[in-house]
Design an enzyme around this catalytic site. Structure first.
Site, PDB file in Angstrom:
ATOM      1  N   GLU A 170     -13.018 -12.542   2.367  1.00  0.00           N
ATOM      2  CA  GLU A 170     -11.570 -12.691   2.531  1.00  0.00           C
ATOM      3  C   GLU A 170     -11.150 -14.157   2.507  1.00  0.00           C
ATOM      4  OE1 GLU A 170      -9.257  -9.860   3.487  1.00  0.00           O
ATOM      5  OE2 GLU A 170     -10.846  -8.564   2.729  1.00  0.00           O
ATOM      6  N   HIS A 241      -8.409 -10.716  10.549  1.00  0.00           N
ATOM      7  CA  HIS A 241      -9.021 -11.961  10.064  1.00  0.00           C
ATOM      8  C   HIS A 241      -9.179 -12.896  11.262  1.00  0.00           C
ATOM      9  CE1 HIS A 241      -7.024 -11.220   5.903  1.00  0.00           C
ATOM     10  NE2 HIS A 241      -8.296 -10.927   5.817  1.00  0.00           N
ATOM     11  N   CYS A 358      -1.486 -17.765   7.149  1.00  0.00           N
ATOM     12  CA  CYS A 358      -1.908 -16.867   6.057  1.00  0.00           C
ATOM     13  C   CYS A 358      -1.323 -17.321   4.733  1.00  0.00           C
ATOM     14  CB  CYS A 358      -1.400 -15.446   6.296  1.00  0.00           C
ATOM     15  SG  CYS A 358      -1.964 -14.710   7.810  1.00  0.00           S
TER      16      CYS A 358
HETATM   17  O1  SUG Z   1      -4.470  -8.659   3.931  1.00  0.00           O
HETATM   18  N1  SUG Z   1      -1.144  -7.874   4.572  1.00  0.00           N
HETATM   19  C1  SUG Z   1      -2.166  -8.868   4.455  1.00  0.00           C
HETATM   20  C2  SUG Z   1      -1.947  -9.978   5.439  1.00  0.00           C
HETATM   21  C3  SUG Z   1      -2.890 -11.105   5.198  1.00  0.00           C
HETATM   22  C4  SUG Z   1      -2.851 -12.110   6.270  1.00  0.00           C
HETATM   23  N2  SUG Z   1      -3.730 -13.155   5.969  1.00  0.00           N
HETATM   24  C5  SUG Z   1      -4.432 -13.854   6.855  1.00  0.00           C
HETATM   25  N3  SUG Z   1      -4.571 -13.484   8.091  1.00  0.00           N
HETATM   26  N4  SUG Z   1      -5.027 -14.919   6.454  1.00  0.00           N
HETATM   27  C6  SUG Z   1      -3.544  -8.248   4.631  1.00  0.00           C
HETATM   28  O2  SUG Z   1      -3.708  -7.390   5.490  1.00  0.00           O
HETATM   29  C7  SUG Z   1       0.059  -5.887   3.877  1.00  0.00           C
HETATM   30  C8  SUG Z   1       0.410  -5.197   2.608  1.00  0.00           C
HETATM   31  C9  SUG Z   1       1.173  -3.901   2.760  1.00  0.00           C
HETATM   32  O3  SUG Z   1       1.022  -3.256   3.771  1.00  0.00           O
HETATM   33  O4  SUG Z   1       1.897  -3.577   1.829  1.00  0.00           O
HETATM   34  C10 SUG Z   1      -1.003  -6.911   3.643  1.00  0.00           C
HETATM   35  O5  SUG Z   1      -1.702  -6.869   2.663  1.00  0.00           O
END
Ligand code: SUG
Length: 444
Positions: A170, A241, A358
């Site tokens: 990730e 994460h 993020c």
């Molecule tokens: O991968 N949300 C992302 C958020 C990423 C956050 N990134 C970090 N913490 N670095 C994920 O979970 C939601 C998409 C949706 O539900 O349509 C989403 O992908």
């Protein structure tokens, strides 16, 4: 050394489809109406704040969405619109994955080892395979294309292929670097969810595989790497994460008490390797994991200003949580290493579990290496103004779930991205009917 934050420009299909298991915000906002235009402008406002603090800012353009190249590999054919219509008719849930604007969270785009940390003295980048979530597993192709364009000079940069998808990676969301200052060799901390696949039978998947982290450290030639298990409790509480429960900058680790499986070992290792390391630990008795995750206290950007002071860029949600605010008031700006807190509104992204940290990919470079970066992907105030105008003109104001099925929306998304790439002077080429960034075009 100069740290550049490359933010993902939030794409026109930003929506709440509830695609991320283990990400509580994504699940709880599923089905809600999103505001792509406001989302993208919130992102631009965050970039402007960072620039106003004297920091360098870069951008990563949104990906081609719906991702018809991915849909074609799933057997759909015809024109771009026909591919989408066929996919939507056959499997609407599958189709929603191809529409996600999730590439906005560029902390997940890649893992970056700055030059002082690596054996060959180059900056190494590995795009993340994001294999654990269907909607994100397609991102690496376009990310890899972008990175190859942005970091073209092999004397300074090495762009690697992603780790095989069997081992979920990730990117920088599970990576921290601690050092005396950016120019010094750092200790690279790779945080993983123990083992592969499901996390100890828990309800939520661990998205970072230890073997993926080890592979990246090997490929980047990082002698000083630490592999650290994320705590079971944190994942179970919704910290999908590590950057939801910890953030590091230079010699400061800002972390929740329950972020790591074995924190005593980690802290003592860090103290041994970096004598002036400063661990700012927030006790669970003052801020619970639940408060940390709902407020995104740790999903903040901890940055060093030109005068050497460190500041935190936090989401407004952290200011609004009374327990988090109490902790911040008592601990920021006093004798501790963090001098000030700035609160910003990135609510549209936050509702999908994406806070300030993020939305950015950190790249620390020397002046020489900075000059080798493709400047079309670097931001200044004039470009930010032009981007804001373009977003006003081309991004949908609202997106209701039913609109995701409309051919007009798909076309609007492709057109908006094309207009954006034109504005940035980035050429495009067609691959399988999908326009991708063209590395053969030279900067304007
Ligand atoms: O991968 N949300 C992302 C958020 C990423 C956050 N990134 C970090 N913490 N670095 C994920 O979970 C939601 C998409 C949706 O539900 O349509 C989403 O992908």
């Amino acid at each position: 050394m100069i740290e550049i934050n490359f933010d993902g420009l939030i794409g026109p299909t930003h929506n709440y489809a509830g695609l991320s298991l283990g990400n509580l915000a994504s699940a709880s906002n599923a089905g809600r109406t999103s505001r792509p235009r406001a989302a993208a402008l919130q992102g631009i406002a965050k970039m402007r704040l960072l620039m106003s603090l004297g920091l360098r800012q870069g951008i990563l353009p949104p990906h081609h969405r719906p991702d018809t190249q991915w849909l074609r590999r799933l057997g759909f054919s015809g024109s771009e619109a026909e591919v989408c219509a066929a996919a939507h008719a056959a499997d609407p849930a599958l189709f929603r994955n191809a529409l996600s604007a999730s590439a906005m969270w560029t902390a997940n785009a890649a893992t970056i080892s700055p030059a002082p940390d690596t054996a060959d003295g180059r900056l190494h980048l590995t795009p993340a395979n994001l294999a654990s979530m269907t909607h994100r597993s397609m991102e690496w192709r376009q990310t890899a294309q972008q990175l190859a364009v942005i970091f073209p000079d092999r004397r300074h940069f090495a762009v690697h292929p992603p780790v095989p998808a069997r081992f979920g990676d990730e990117g920088a969301a599970n990576f921290m670097r601690l050092c005396t200052q950016h120019a010094a060799r750092g200790v690279e901390i790779f945080v993983y969810g123990e083992g592969a696949g499901e996390f100890g039978g828990g309800a939520f998947p661990a998205r970072q595989d230890r073997r993926a982290s080890e592979a990246i450290a090997r490929a980047h030639g990082v002698p000083d790497a630490l592999f650290v298990a994320q705590s079971r409790q944190a994942i179970a509480a919704g910290a999908f994460h590590n950057d939801v429960v910890a953030v590091a900058n230079e010699n400061v680790l800002f972390t929740h008490e329950q972020a790591f499986q074995d924190r005593d070992w980690l802290y003592s290792e860090l103290r041994r390797r970096i004598p002036d390391v400063s661990v700012v630990e927030v006790p669970a008795s003052q801020v619970s994991l639940e408060d940390a995750i709902s407020s995104y206290l740790f999903n903040s950007q901890l940055v060093t200003l030109r005068d050497g002071r460190m500041v935190l860029i936090l989401p407004k949600e952290a200011e609004e949580n009374p327990r988090v605010k109490t902790w911040l008031d008592a601990n920021i700006g006093g004798n501790g290493p963090i001098h000030a807190a700035h609160f910003i509104d990135v609510r549209e992204s936050m509702r999908n579990g994406g806070g300030p940290a993020c939305l950015r990919l950190r790249v620390a470079v020397t002046e020489d290496a900075l000059a080798a970066i493709d400047s079309r992907f670097l931001l200044d105030d004039a470009k930010a103004d032009a981007l804001a105008r373009l977003i006003e003109d081309h991004w949908p104001e609202t997106l209701e779930p039913a609109m995701l099925a409309e051919p007009d929306l798909w076309q609007q998304s492709w057109d908006a991205r094309a207009a954006l790439l034109d504005l940035l002077g980035i050429g495009r080429k067609e691959i399988d009917g999908q326009s991708v960034v063209d590395e053969t075009t030279v900067p304007a």
